[in-house]
Scaffold this motif. Sequence first.
Motif, mmCIF file in Angstrom:
data_model
loop_
_atom_site.group_PDB
_atom_site.id
_atom_site.type_symbol
_atom_site.label_atom_id
_atom_site.label_comp_id
_atom_site.label_asym_id
_atom_site.label_seq_id
_atom_site.Cartn_x
_atom_site.Cartn_y
_atom_site.Cartn_z
ATOM 1 N N LEU A 21 49.926 -15.514 3.063
ATOM 2 C CA LEU A 21 51.042 -16.444 3.025
ATOM 3 C C LEU A 21 52.298 -15.767 2.494
ATOM 4 N N ASP A 22 53.437 -16.265 2.917
ATOM 5 C CA ASP A 22 54.707 -15.824 2.358
ATOM 6 C C ASP A 22 55.008 -16.695 1.139
ATOM 7 N N LEU A 23 54.828 -16.143 -0.044
ATOM 8 C CA LEU A 23 54.979 -16.893 -1.287
ATOM 9 C C LEU A 23 56.322 -16.650 -1.968
ATOM 10 N N SER A 24 57.202 -15.944 -1.304
ATOM 11 C CA SER A 24 58.448 -15.519 -1.938
ATOM 12 C C SER A 24 59.415 -16.667 -2.212
ATOM 13 N N ALA A 25 59.245 -17.802 -1.515
ATOM 14 C CA ALA A 25 60.204 -18.904 -1.660
ATOM 15 C C ALA A 25 59.883 -19.845 -2.816
ATOM 16 N N TYR A 26 58.758 -19.616 -3.493
ATOM 17 C CA TYR A 26 58.297 -20.573 -4.505
ATOM 18 C C TYR A 26 58.646 -20.133 -5.919
ATOM 19 N N ASP A 27 58.869 -21.128 -6.767
ATOM 20 C CA ASP A 27 59.125 -20.876 -8.187
ATOM 21 C C ASP A 27 57.842 -20.905 -9.005
ATOM 22 N N VAL A 28 56.896 -21.735 -8.573
ATOM 23 C CA VAL A 28 55.628 -21.912 -9.285
ATOM 24 C C VAL A 28 54.508 -21.964 -8.251
ATOM 25 N N ILE A 29 53.386 -21.335 -8.557
ATOM 26 C CA ILE A 29 52.221 -21.394 -7.678
ATOM 27 C C ILE A 29 51.025 -21.879 -8.481
ATOM 28 N N GLY A 30 50.387 -22.957 -8.016
ATOM 29 C CA GLY A 30 49.163 -23.459 -8.630
ATOM 30 C C GLY A 30 47.976 -23.111 -7.760
ATOM 31 N N LEU A 31 46.944 -22.573 -8.357
ATOM 32 C CA LEU A 31 45.735 -22.161 -7.632
ATOM 33 C C LEU A 31 44.568 -23.025 -8.086
ATOM 34 N N GLY A 32 43.953 -23.758 -7.169
ATOM 35 C CA GLY A 32 42.894 -24.688 -7.539
ATOM 36 C C GLY A 32 41.593 -24.411 -6.816
ATOM 37 N N TYR A 33 40.482 -24.608 -7.522
ATOM 38 C CA TYR A 33 39.174 -24.383 -6.911
ATOM 39 C C TYR A 33 38.086 -25.127 -7.687
ATOM 40 N N PRO A 34 36.954 -25.414 -7.032
ATOM 41 C CA PRO A 34 35.786 -25.940 -7.742
ATOM 42 C C PRO A 34 34.958 -24.777 -8.287
ATOM 43 N N ILE A 35 34.525 -24.873 -9.516
ATOM 44 C CA ILE A 35 33.676 -23.832 -10.103
ATOM 45 C C ILE A 35 32.307 -23.874 -9.436
ATOM 46 N N TYR A 36 31.833 -22.710 -9.051
ATOM 47 C CA TYR A 36 30.570 -22.602 -8.320
ATOM 48 C C TYR A 36 29.724 -21.501 -8.959
ATOM 49 N N GLY A 37 28.660 -21.891 -9.657
ATOM 50 C CA GLY A 37 27.828 -20.879 -10.313
ATOM 51 C C GLY A 37 28.592 -20.124 -11.383
ATOM 52 N N PHE A 38 29.405 -20.827 -12.183
ATOM 53 C CA PHE A 38 30.187 -20.262 -13.283
ATOM 54 C C PHE A 38 31.326 -19.355 -12.816
ATOM 55 N N ALA A 39 31.708 -19.438 -11.545
ATOM 56 C CA ALA A 39 32.776 -18.579 -11.038
ATOM 57 C C ALA A 39 33.553 -19.310 -9.950
ATOM 58 N N ALA A 40 34.638 -18.681 -9.513
ATOM 59 C CA ALA A 40 35.378 -19.204 -8.371
ATOM 60 C C ALA A 40 34.570 -18.922 -7.107
ATOM 61 N N PRO A 41 34.576 -19.825 -6.134
ATOM 62 C CA PRO A 41 33.808 -19.614 -4.895
ATOM 63 C C PRO A 41 34.279 -18.373 -4.153
ATOM 64 N N TYR A 42 33.351 -17.730 -3.468
ATOM 65 C CA TYR A 42 33.671 -16.478 -2.782
ATOM 66 C C TYR A 42 34.779 -16.638 -1.733
ATOM 67 N N PRO A 43 34.798 -17.719 -0.920
ATOM 68 C CA PRO A 43 35.901 -17.872 0.040
ATOM 69 C C PRO A 43 37.271 -17.931 -0.644
ATOM 70 N N PHE A 44 37.310 -18.524 -1.834
ATOM 71 C CA PHE A 44 38.556 -18.589 -2.586
ATOM 72 C C PHE A 44 38.967 -17.187 -3.041
ATOM 73 N N LEU A 45 37.998 -16.408 -3.519
ATOM 74 C CA LEU A 45 38.307 -15.047 -3.972
ATOM 75 C C LEU A 45 38.787 -14.183 -2.818
#
Length: 275
Positions: A21-45
Amino acid sequence: MEAAGYAVTLYEIDPLNNERLDLSAYDVIGLGYPIYGFAAPYPFLKFIRKQKFPQGIKTFIYKNSGETLHENDASSLYVLRKLQRCKADIQNEYHFIMPYNIHFKFEDKLIKEMLTMDEKLYDILVYEIQNNIPNMKPYKFWPKVVAATVSKPMYIAGDVNSYLYKIDPKKCIKCGKCVRQCPTHNIYINDKGEFKFHHHCNMCMRCSFFCPTDAFDIGFLQDWGWKVNGGYDFNKINNIELNEPIITDKTEGFFHCYIETYQKINHRYKEIFGK
């Protein structure tokens, strides 16, 4: 965030299309995910690895799980490392509580109280982001060990477990809901009209959780009794009136970890809003 004056763009990850993604236009970025096995899910990573975060960009993380054990604390470990390499400004992290769609079903009153606490945490999040108040603290040793070791086998668990998936033909009404909702297109119908599975499952549980006739057998997870079928009626839950707390200082067992979580949310909420 919009009510606080932000223009917000929502982006949902497609596990089969990790575009940059082109993230250059944003002032703030929020990253959200469901915890899966005590970690972030692999597709998210995988998605995070592909992104190029602008240097100095203000970022925050919001994650959710059905339990707030400290083993979940460092679930964002690899996300933070990526952001640090990009020299992003990582300021905040928030852990929301949500009812399970696997393991076991939560009681309605417990969910009502849980959502009430989440509403408070939402308010805290918006206030802190809006006022540039950071809350990040270094992860402790044990949660980092868990995130770096214990969670890794979970990245292939869905692919392996999908070899054991079955659909009971006596229960299945062939509505196709599972096929349409699967985010990785892991479920398909062959030329004979039979439901079959590929082997790129993320174990999101949409198929077994929302199956209208409970026709799914989800392999070794079901053998362990870790299966929930049927969604939660949030309209009904929202109308529940709680006359007394569900989680108290005397709560024991699985939900004991909620005590500390609720205390922290209430304490911070009172600091900010005075109530």
